[in-house]
Design an enzyme around this catalytic site. Structure first.
Site, short mmCIF file in Angstrom:
data_model
loop_
_atom_site.label_atom_id
_atom_site.label_comp_id
_atom_site.label_asym_id
_atom_site.label_seq_id
_atom_site.Cartn_x
_atom_site.Cartn_y
_atom_site.Cartn_z
CG ASP A 32 -1.87 1.25 1.46
OD1 ASP A 32 -2.29 1.49 2.51
OD2 ASP A 32 -1.94 1.65 0.13
CB SER A 196 -2.61 15.33 -11.25
OG SER A 196 -3.61 14.71 -12.57
O1 LIG Z 1 -6.74 5.36 3.75
C1 LIG Z 1 -6.46 5.66 2.63
C2 LIG Z 1 -6.07 4.63 1.54
C3 LIG Z 1 -7.11 3.69 1.80
C4 LIG Z 1 -6.92 2.35 0.96
C5 LIG Z 1 -5.53 1.95 1.02
N1 LIG Z 1 -4.26 2.91 1.00
C6 LIG Z 1 -4.54 4.17 1.75
N2 LIG Z 1 -6.41 6.81 2.09
C7 LIG Z 1 -6.10 7.41 0.63
C8 LIG Z 1 -4.83 8.22 0.69
C9 LIG Z 1 -5.57 9.53 1.49
C10 LIG Z 1 -6.07 9.13 2.98
C11 LIG Z 1 -6.96 8.28 2.92
#
Ligand SMILES: O=C([C@@H]1CCCNC1)N1CCCCC1
Length: 327
Positions: A32, A196
């Site tokens: 992630d 972007s």
């Molecule tokens: O929590 C997340 C994602 C959820 C799915 C997995 N990656 C992180 N966010 C996205 C980026 C901005 C903050 C919230």
């Protein structure tokens, strides 16, 4: 040294899992680039919670050490979350190895993680400033590995319904076409964030005024969440596209031919193939399909797996930049 592992999409390309070896125990994890905690299902959890999952057993690792008094608690933008305690162990990803990596041991996980039995947890690859461990914040695997990698990079090669690759320490130029287009990353928010501010549909005239004009590269987000102006501009070119409140986003007839989306990444227009924007049917009839491009009302925009399926991305932690090329 460098490390390379195959990643595998779960059904429907909802998330991409790859093997990680922790203290000699290999488990599949969700890589992630939008968060910065490495947390795992482990033997502290109840048998009900663990049912169907792989689990890390610290007692079976000769290199595990508890970090007494350390805890973590993370909440994700989709409402999911996990919390627990923390130790360290040796982590090996396809040959790239870190000793003393913080391993966050969940004692509580939200429902969506319990039901996702293929995933043993997340390995966060955003910047360490977002790590939730207290009282002493911990570093990500990539941050810990940086000094020992041949190149200070990791790369994401994600594909629709097919195996791809995560690589640490090298850029495999056989995985993409043409030169990588590099853009500086603003690390202030802790994400792999870049400018972007323009888009075009099906090779049409670009619009150059996307509000906020910022996006992050997030391998852990399934879809591509863009400003309303991008979503409206794109689906205005798709016959039968409607905002379907019941389903929770834009749908269109599965028979529609979707145009490509050109999207600005730090001054270079990257292409997201129309085929990759047809995410999935909303029901068994296969008549109505759900868009892989959806709107976000918060900033920055979040370019998730839909973007990665059309673009190979290199994350450079040496000079904080992103390299993008079609694949
Ligand atoms: O929590 C997340 C994602 C959820 C799915 C997995 N990656 C992180 N966010 C996205 C980026 C901005 C903050 C919230």
């Amino acid at each position: 040294g460098a490390g390379s592992v195959a990643n595998t999409p779960e059904a429907g390309d909802v998330e991409y899992l790859a093997p990680v070896t922790i203290g000699g125990q290999t488990v599949n994890m969700d890589f992630d680039s939008g968060s910065s905690d490495l947390w795992v299902f482990n033997t502290q959890l109840s048998l009900n919670t663990l049912s169907g999952h792989m689990a890390y057993n610290p007692a079976q690792s000769s290199t595990f050490q508890l970090l007494p008094g350390s805890t973590f608690s993370i909440s994700y933008g989709d409402g999911s979350g996990a919390a627990g305690n923390v130790g360290t162990d040796t982590v090996n990803i396809g040959g790239a190895t870190v000793t003393g990596q913080a391993i966050e041991l969940a004692t509580d996980v939200s429902t969506s993680f319990v039901t996702d039995t293929q995933s043993t947890g997340l390995i966060g690859l955003a910047f360490s400033k977002l790590n939730t461990v207290k009282p002493v914040q911990q570093k990500t695997f990539f941050d810990n590995a940086l000094a020992t990698l041949p190149e200070p990079v990791f790369t994401a090669d994600l594909r629709h319904n097919a195996a791809g690759t995560y690589e640490f320490g090298a850029i495999d130029s056989t995985k993409f076409s043409g030169p990588l287009a590099w853009t500086p990353v603003n690390t202030t928010s802790g994400f792999w964030q870049f400018t972007s501010q323009a888009f075009a549909v099906g090779g049409g005239a670009p619009s150059t005024s996307v509000p906020g004009g910022q996006a992050i590269a997030d391998t852990g987000t399934t879809l591509m969440l863009a400003d309303q102006s991008v979503v409206d501009g794109y689906y205005s070119q798709v016959q039968g596209a409607v905002n379907n409140a019941t389903v929770g986003g834009v749908t269109f007839p599965c028979s529609a031919t979707l145009p490509d989306l050109q999207i600005d990444v730090g001054g270079t227009m990257a292409t997201v193939r129309g085929d990759d924007i047809n995410f999935a049917p909303v029901d068994q009839t296969g008549t109505t399909c759900f868009g892989g491009l959806q709107a976000t009302t918060v900033q920055p925009q979040i370019y998730g797996d839909i973007f990665f399926k059309s673009n190979f991305v290199a994350f450079n932690g040496g000079n904080n930049s992103l390299g993008v090329a079609p694949h």
